[in-house]
Enzyme design. Structure first.
Site, PDB file in Angstrom:
ATOM      1  N   SER A  97       9.632 -17.024   0.768  1.00 13.21           N
ATOM      2  CA  SER A  97       8.642 -17.425   0.703  1.00 13.21           C
ATOM      3  C   SER A  97       8.878 -18.082  -0.349  1.00 13.21           C
ATOM      4  O   SER A  97       9.641 -19.765  -0.379  1.00 13.21           O
ATOM      5  CB  SER A  97       7.496 -16.715  -0.299  1.00 13.21           C
ATOM      6  OG  SER A  97       6.093 -17.092  -0.461  1.00 13.21           O
ATOM      7  N   HIS A 249       3.230 -11.967   5.681  1.00 14.77           N
ATOM      8  CA  HIS A 249       4.199 -12.694   4.965  1.00 14.77           C
ATOM      9  C   HIS A 249       5.007 -11.992   4.541  1.00 14.77           C
ATOM     10  O   HIS A 249       5.862 -12.466   4.537  1.00 14.77           O
ATOM     11  CB  HIS A 249       3.133 -13.519   4.239  1.00 14.77           C
ATOM     12  CG  HIS A 249       3.618 -15.007   3.321  1.00 14.77           C
ATOM     13  ND1 HIS A 249       4.801 -15.402   3.240  1.00 14.77           N
ATOM     14  CD2 HIS A 249       3.827 -14.981   2.284  1.00 14.77           C
ATOM     15  CE1 HIS A 249       4.811 -16.008   2.625  1.00 14.77           C
ATOM     16  NE2 HIS A 249       5.022 -15.353   1.602  1.00 14.77           N
TER      17      HIS A 249
END
Length: 269
Positions: A97, A249
């Protein structure tokens, strides 16, 4: 867990080293996270590699300074200096991320330090915060607004958003992602990060990064959608994109074995 003073700020990190001859992997976590997000991947990696996992300031156990400038350029410089202080000459960067964007900043700033890059659902193409919000960070007690917003969202809500398989979410996981936010200083530091964070690297910047890059993406990522991964794949000239089905994610938590398999092919021992 170790700690070191780097550029005036106390940085906590985990180091797993059994030999001077193993490739070095540097793990960088995402926004509002810490080395905790790699807890399922590190046990697999440390058998084959030297692993350095860093709590990026102001997250995890690293210092939550109210004097530090929390720009990506500055955070990247802290990581570079820490790697150098540990006398690692060449490393592979692994970023999840926001940590992926920090990896790209490092590759731009210190090209010869980086061998390869692994981007796990990396952030990309984000602009700087709106000017009105940046100005608001100078208001007294703005950090209380930041705190209230995060508390309203709640850690469990955030985990439901980043994990495809919700059965993975247990109390240990909730506690691990909650712990860094029990220190109120993080909200003052986050206020400074809103103020200081520049935009992500532009396509023109990305075109100049010639390192081999492995992109690993969850196909059900709702935070940084696969379309971002596909665009990064286009803009990074020496990149490979791998997607994982039924995965959100938080790929290091959800699919540590698959991530390890692809890293071990990309960075042979």
């Amino acid at each position: 867990m170790h700690a070191s003073k780097v550029r005036g700020i106390q940085v906590h990190y985990e180091l797993y080293k059994t030999s001077n001859h193993k490739p070095v992997l540097v793990l960088l976590h995402g926004f509002l996270s810490s080395t905790f997000s790699y807890r399922r991947l590190i046990p697999l990696l440390q058998k084959e590699y030297t692993v350095l996992s860093i709590d990026l300031p102001p997250f995890g156990k690293s210092e939550k300074s109210t004097r530090f400038t929390y720009s990506y350029k500055n955070i990247a410089s802290v990581v570079i200096d820490l790697i150098s202080s540990l006398q690692f000459k060449k490393v592979t960067l692994v970023g999840h991320s926001m940590g992926g964007q920090i990896c790209l900043y490092i590759a731009k700033q210190k090209t010869d330090l980086v061998d390869k890059i692994v981007l796990l659902c990396s952030s990309g193409y984000l602009k700087r915060m709106p000017r009105s919000l940046i100005y608001s960070t100078y208001l007294p007690y703005f950090h209380y607004i930041v705190k209230r917003k995060l508390e309203r969202q709640g850690v469990k809500h955030n985990l439901l958003n980043v994990v495809f398989n919700h059965s993975l979410i247990d109390q240990d996981m909730i506690n691990g992602y909650t712990e860094p936010f029990l220190d109120n200083r993080i909200f003052m530091a986050l206020t400074r990060m809103i103020r200081h964070r520049e935009g992500d690297l532009t396509p023109q910047d990305l075109h100049t990064i010639e390192h081999p890059v492995l992109l690993i993406w969850g196909e059900q990522d709702r935070v940084v959608p696969l379309s971002v991964g596909k665009q990064l794949h286009k803009d990074l000239p020496n990149s490979t994109l791998i997607t994982i089905k039924n995965t959100g994610h938080l790929v290091p938590e959800e699919r540590p074995e698959i991530v390890f398999k692809h890293i071990s092919h990309f960075v042979p021992v």
